[in-house]
Design an enzyme around this catalytic site. Sequence first.
Site, PDB file in Angstrom:
ATOM      1  N   HIS A  16     -36.107  53.804  28.345  1.00  0.00           N
ATOM      2  CA  HIS A  16     -35.588  54.853  28.891  1.00  0.00           C
ATOM      3  C   HIS A  16     -36.204  56.275  28.513  1.00  0.00           C
ATOM      4  O   HIS A  16     -35.935  56.517  27.222  1.00  0.00           O
ATOM      5  CB  HIS A  16     -34.175  55.351  29.019  1.00  0.00           C
ATOM      6  N   GLY A  71     -40.151  67.924  42.287  1.00  0.00           N
ATOM      7  CA  GLY A  71     -39.512  66.947  43.266  1.00  0.00           C
ATOM      8  C   GLY A  71     -39.019  65.820  42.458  1.00  0.00           C
ATOM      9  O   GLY A  71     -38.567  64.698  43.068  1.00  0.00           O
ATOM     10  N   HIS A  76     -36.124  59.110  35.059  1.00  0.00           N
ATOM     11  CA  HIS A  76     -36.523  58.023  34.156  1.00  0.00           C
ATOM     12  C   HIS A  76     -37.945  58.031  34.633  1.00  0.00           C
ATOM     13  O   HIS A  76     -38.452  57.650  35.599  1.00  0.00           O
ATOM     14  CB  HIS A  76     -35.940  56.866  34.576  1.00  0.00           C
ATOM     15  N   CYS A  87     -28.393  55.206  34.675  1.00  0.00           N
ATOM     16  CA  CYS A  87     -29.801  55.412  35.003  1.00  0.00           C
ATOM     17  C   CYS A  87     -30.025  54.177  36.116  1.00  0.00           C
ATOM     18  O   CYS A  87     -30.219  53.118  35.845  1.00  0.00           O
ATOM     19  CB  CYS A  87     -30.868  55.397  34.028  1.00  0.00           C
ATOM     20  N   HIS A 120     -41.504  57.580  35.949  1.00  0.00           N
ATOM     21  CA  HIS A 120     -42.021  56.602  36.763  1.00  0.00           C
ATOM     22  C   HIS A 120     -43.390  57.182  37.230  1.00  0.00           C
ATOM     23  O   HIS A 120     -43.670  58.362  37.632  1.00  0.00           O
ATOM     24  CB  HIS A 120     -41.201  56.372  38.009  1.00  0.00           C
ATOM     25  N   ASN A 149     -44.033  62.762  39.109  1.00  0.00           N
ATOM     26  CA  ASN A 149     -43.412  64.361  39.320  1.00  0.00           C
ATOM     27  C   ASN A 149     -42.639  64.166  38.130  1.00  0.00           C
ATOM     28  O   ASN A 149     -42.066  63.561  37.540  1.00  0.00           O
ATOM     29  CB  ASN A 149     -42.399  64.011  40.511  1.00  0.00           C
ATOM     30  N   HIS A 157     -45.824  56.613  40.499  1.00  0.00           N
ATOM     31  CA  HIS A 157     -46.058  56.537  41.709  1.00  0.00           C
ATOM     32  C   HIS A 157     -47.280  55.920  41.865  1.00  0.00           C
ATOM     33  O   HIS A 157     -48.169  56.606  41.579  1.00  0.00           O
ATOM     34  CB  HIS A 157     -45.797  57.449  42.955  1.00  0.00           C
ATOM     35  N   CYS A 187     -33.170  52.178  34.897  1.00  0.00           N
ATOM     36  CA  CYS A 187     -32.676  51.265  33.932  1.00  0.00           C
ATOM     37  C   CYS A 187     -32.119  49.959  34.228  1.00  0.00           C
ATOM     38  O   CYS A 187     -32.414  48.797  33.869  1.00  0.00           O
ATOM     39  CB  CYS A 187     -31.920  51.939  32.747  1.00  0.00           C
ATOM     40  N   ASP A 191     -41.188  51.030  45.879  1.00  0.00           N
ATOM     41  CA  ASP A 191     -40.307  52.139  46.203  1.00  0.00           C
ATOM     42  C   ASP A 191     -39.148  52.015  47.382  1.00  0.00           C
ATOM     43  O   ASP A 191     -39.868  51.319  48.417  1.00  0.00           O
ATOM     44  CB  ASP A 191     -41.164  53.328  46.628  1.00  0.00           C
TER      45      ASP A 191
HETATM   46  P1  DGP Z   1     -39.331  61.089  42.373  1.00  0.00           P
HETATM   47  O1  DGP Z   1     -38.845  62.003  43.466  1.00  0.00           O
HETATM   48  O2  DGP Z   1     -40.859  61.269  42.081  1.00  0.00           O
HETATM   49  O3  DGP Z   1     -38.318  61.110  41.349  1.00  0.00           O
HETATM   50  O4  DGP Z   1     -39.428  59.499  42.759  1.00  0.00           O
HETATM   51  C1  DGP Z   1     -38.151  58.807  42.827  1.00  0.00           C
HETATM   52  C2  DGP Z   1     -38.437  57.595  43.756  1.00  0.00           C
HETATM   53  O5  DGP Z   1     -37.505  56.516  43.599  1.00  0.00           O
HETATM   54  C3  DGP Z   1     -38.402  57.754  45.448  1.00  0.00           C
HETATM   55  O6  DGP Z   1     -39.621  57.687  45.791  1.00  0.00           O
HETATM   56  C4  DGP Z   1     -37.276  56.867  45.743  1.00  0.00           C
HETATM   57  C5  DGP Z   1     -37.247  55.614  44.813  1.00  0.00           C
HETATM   58  N1  DGP Z   1     -36.045  55.322  44.390  1.00  0.00           N
HETATM   59  C6  DGP Z   1     -34.888  55.747  44.132  1.00  0.00           C
HETATM   60  N2  DGP Z   1     -33.819  55.029  43.951  1.00  0.00           N
HETATM   61  C7  DGP Z   1     -34.517  53.808  44.096  1.00  0.00           C
HETATM   62  C8  DGP Z   1     -33.562  52.500  44.241  1.00  0.00           C
HETATM   63  O7  DGP Z   1     -32.482  52.273  43.916  1.00  0.00           O
HETATM   64  N3  DGP Z   1     -34.583  51.703  44.133  1.00  0.00           N
HETATM   65  C9  DGP Z   1     -36.020  51.870  44.475  1.00  0.00           C
HETATM   66  N4  DGP Z   1     -36.837  50.533  44.775  1.00  0.00           N
HETATM   67  N5  DGP Z   1     -36.663  52.838  44.613  1.00  0.00           N
HETATM   68  C10 DGP Z   1     -35.694  54.011  44.544  1.00  0.00           C
END
Ligand code: DGP
Length: 114
Positions: free
Chosen positions: A46, A93, A98, A4, A100, A87, A102, A7, A30
């Site tokens: 997790h 989407g 994991h 993950c 999160h 989400n 936004h 994680c 992000d």
């Molecule tokens: P979601 O689509 O709701 O699962 O959002 C996942 C978000 O995670 C997306 O906006 C991009 C972000 N993201 C994915 N991988 C990484 C990463 O390795 N580092 C960071 N900082 N953000 C990431």
Amino acid sequence: MEDCIFCKIAHGQVESQIVYQDEHLVAFDDINPQAPMHVLIIPRVHISSLLELGDGDEELVGRAHRLAARIARERGYDRRGFRVVANCGQDAGQSVPHLHFHVIGGRALQWPPG
Ligand code: DGP
């Protein structure tokens, strides 16, 4: 969870721009920001999505939302507003399994979302 990405960020194994961390939560920028402020707040443990929250996780979710408000306020987005989004699943989407939140702000956001 070994594979993950969030994680790994929570455990410092993958670099990110950390905004805040404590024993429960980590907040970081992000990688693909959709607005001037786009921070992700994750639990250290997790939990794959909102659907996996269990008894006793209420405080964690409350902490995450209080942190979202604090980050927004610190950046001056409390007056114009901001959005907190989780989400959940394919149609929403969710791309990282994991939990999160936004935290998005700094521009006028559309509603309904796409
Ligand atoms: P979601 O689509 O709701 O699962 O959002 C996942 C978000 O995670 C997306 O906006 C991009 C972000 N993201 C994915 N991988 C990484 C990463 O390795 N580092 C960071 N900082 N953000 C990431």
